[in-house]
Design a protein around this motif. Structure first.
Motif, PDB file in Angstrom:
ATOM      1  N   ILE A 239       0.836  -1.210   0.000  1.00  0.00           N
ATOM      2  CA  ILE A 239       0.000   0.000   0.000  1.00  0.00           C
ATOM      3  C   ILE A 239       0.871   1.262   0.000  1.00  0.00           C
ATOM      4  O   ILE A 239       0.588   2.233  -0.715  1.00  0.00           O
ATOM      5  N   ILE A 240       1.942   1.222   0.765  1.00  0.00           N
ATOM      6  CA  ILE A 240       2.815   2.397   0.813  1.00  0.00           C
ATOM      7  C   ILE A 240       3.533   2.590  -0.516  1.00  0.00           C
ATOM      8  O   ILE A 240       3.771   3.722  -0.956  1.00  0.00           O
ATOM      9  N   LEU A 241       3.872   1.475  -1.183  1.00  0.00           N
ATOM     10  CA  LEU A 241       4.451   1.606  -2.520  1.00  0.00           C
ATOM     11  C   LEU A 241       3.467   2.282  -3.479  1.00  0.00           C
ATOM     12  O   LEU A 241       3.837   3.139  -4.287  1.00  0.00           O
ATOM     13  N   LEU A 301       8.898  17.216  -2.519  1.00  0.00           N
ATOM     14  CA  LEU A 301       8.356  15.991  -3.121  1.00  0.00           C
ATOM     15  C   LEU A 301       9.380  14.863  -3.077  1.00  0.00           C
ATOM     16  O   LEU A 301       9.028  13.699  -2.821  1.00  0.00           O
ATOM     17  N   PHE A 302      10.637  15.199  -3.313  1.00  0.00           N
ATOM     18  CA  PHE A 302      11.700  14.190  -3.262  1.00  0.00           C
ATOM     19  C   PHE A 302      11.786  13.572  -1.875  1.00  0.00           C
ATOM     20  O   PHE A 302      11.873  12.340  -1.734  1.00  0.00           O
ATOM     21  N   PHE A 306      10.908   9.692  -1.042  1.00  0.00           N
ATOM     22  CA  PHE A 306      12.022   8.897  -0.515  1.00  0.00           C
ATOM     23  C   PHE A 306      11.630   8.210   0.793  1.00  0.00           C
ATOM     24  O   PHE A 306      11.878   7.007   0.980  1.00  0.00           O
ATOM     25  N   VAL A 307      11.002   8.954   1.687  1.00  0.00           N
ATOM     26  CA  VAL A 307      10.594   8.374   2.971  1.00  0.00           C
ATOM     27  C   VAL A 307       9.535   7.287   2.763  1.00  0.00           C
ATOM     28  O   VAL A 307       9.605   6.196   3.365  1.00  0.00           O
ATOM     29  N   ASN A 309       8.923   5.398   0.047  1.00  0.00           N
ATOM     30  CA  ASN A 309       9.466   4.204  -0.597  1.00  0.00           C
ATOM     31  C   ASN A 309      10.391   3.436   0.339  1.00  0.00           C
ATOM     32  O   ASN A 309      10.413   2.195   0.326  1.00  0.00           O
ATOM     33  N   ALA A 310      11.156   4.138   1.161  1.00  0.00           N
ATOM     34  CA  ALA A 310      12.034   3.455   2.115  1.00  0.00           C
ATOM     35  C   ALA A 310      11.206   2.656   3.120  1.00  0.00           C
ATOM     36  O   ALA A 310      11.531   1.491   3.425  1.00  0.00           O
ATOM     37  N   ALA A 311      10.139   3.251   3.622  1.00  0.00           N
ATOM     38  CA  ALA A 311       9.279   2.542   4.572  1.00  0.00           C
ATOM     39  C   ALA A 311       8.631   1.325   3.930  1.00  0.00           C
ATOM     40  O   ALA A 311       8.556   0.239   4.530  1.00  0.00           O
ATOM     41  N   ALA A 312       8.188   1.483   2.673  1.00  0.00           N
ATOM     42  CA  ALA A 312       7.552   0.358   1.983  1.00  0.00           C
ATOM     43  C   ALA A 312       8.530  -0.775   1.750  1.00  0.00           C
ATOM     44  O   ALA A 312       8.203  -1.949   1.960  1.00  0.00           O
ATOM     45  N   ARG A 313       9.742  -0.452   1.328  1.00  0.00           N
ATOM     46  CA  ARG A 313      10.733  -1.501   1.071  1.00  0.00           C
ATOM     47  C   ARG A 313      11.064  -2.259   2.341  1.00  0.00           C
ATOM     48  O   ARG A 313      11.252  -3.481   2.333  1.00  0.00           O
TER      49      ARG A 313
END
Length: 329
Positions: A239-241, A301-302, A306-307, A309-313
């Motif tokens: 979901i975060i992705l 936005l960057f 970034f935050v 996608n890092a959490a999702a990964r």
């Protein structure tokens, strides 16, 4: 008597070719390791360079507005007054709408594909869902302008306003282009991402858990609930992705959101996202501070993407790591 065959070398002479081969192999391994390390450092270096360059090009905006830039709601290029709050609001709301629509739909598709669908049916459905991710965003935008927006304006939005018009979310003028339309477009675009990752996560749950639940007398629905509970971290990552994809989407949103930097409670009103503001205004900057403000929007936005996608990964890794250990056991 001679046999015509070369006698084998003995003593120190016999070890020289082997030593040379081993030394050459170690040298090749070191060279290969350094080469791959260099490639990895190039990518990491590019990220650092992008961040530093964006920060340098947003210096005027930093100096004039400071951290108030995030909380200011004015965007006036004529008087050189800028704030990011309307764009942050538009980005957050459109992404939230997209997730509210896409998450139940994606979970339903993923559960069907991983738990119930026969292979001959699961394969073509999964292919069609993934095909949605390959459609260019500008095509989504055109479809949104010429098909979806008129359909929503003439048939769906009036019904929503009639049923829920007492709520501020569904008040105001209906023209088809606005925050809700952008959220619906985004939901269609993030469904393939959430579906594909969730399907992989559900399939990564050991089959023994399904079989144990069914053996104890659980129904298919109860067994599916157990699987969902064990895969919740990976589903959250999926979901975060999808959220990261929605936050960063530009072209399709720009074409249907209306592009007005205002904060309105009505979902029917036009709005603006960070990505659409940059795409719309960067070629028409009126001053240096205007350009710096747009670059600072890009920097915000960057950081957000970034935050996310890092959490999702990290969440997806927490689930797939366990499956990897099982596979290698």
């Amino acid at each position: 008597m001679t046999t015509g065959q070369t006698p084998p070398l003995t003593g120190p002479l016999a070890k020289r070719p082997v030593k040379r081969a081993r030394a050459s192999g170690r040298w090749a391994d070191s060279l290969f390791k350094l080469t791959t390390l260099m490639f990895a450092l190039v990518v990491a270096g590019l990220v650092v360079i992008i961040v530093v360059n964006m920060a340098m090009n947003a210096q005027l905006s930093f100096e004039k507005f400071g951290f108030d830039f995030i909380t200011r709601s004015i965007w006036d290029p004529v008087h050189e007054e800028f704030g990011a709050l309307p764009f942050i609001y538009g980005t957050a709301m459109s992404s939230l709408i997209a997730l509210i629509i896409a998450v139940p739909l994606s979970l339903g598709i993923a559960i069907f594909l991983s738990e119930h669908a026969p292979r001959r049916l699961a394969t073509p459905i999964a292919f069609l869902v993934q095909l949605l991710a390959a459609i260019p965003s500008v095509v989504y935008g055109l479809w949104g302008i010429f098909v979806l927006a008129p359909l929503l304006r003439d048939h769906v939005y009036p019904a929503l306003q009639k049923a829920f018009g007492s709520l501020p979310l569904f008040q105001g003028q209906i023209n088809g282009l606005g925050l809700l339309t952008a959220g619906i477009i985004l939901s269609i675009m993030v469904v393939p991402i959430i579906t594909s990752v969730t399907t992989d996560v559900l399939r990564a749950v050991p089959a023994a858990q399904r079989e144990a639940a069914l053996a104890l007398g659980a129904t298919r629905w109860e067994a599916t609930r157990i699987i969902l509970q064990n895969a919740r971290s990976g589903i959250t990552g999926a979901i975060i992705l999808g959220l990261g994809r929605a936050v960063g989407e530009t072209m399709a949103v720009t074409m249907v959101i209306g592009n007005r930097p205002e904060i309105s409670a009505s979902l029917f009103d036009p709005s603006f996202t960070i990505a659409s503001a940059i795409a719309n205004e960067f070629s028409e900057v009126t001053s240096e501070i205007h350009r710096n403000a747009l670059v600072e929007l890009g920097l915000i936005l960057f950081v957000i993407t970034f935050v996310i996608n890092a959490a999702a990964r990290l969440l997806v890794y927490a689930v797939t790591r366990g499956q990897g250990k099982v596979a290698h056991a």
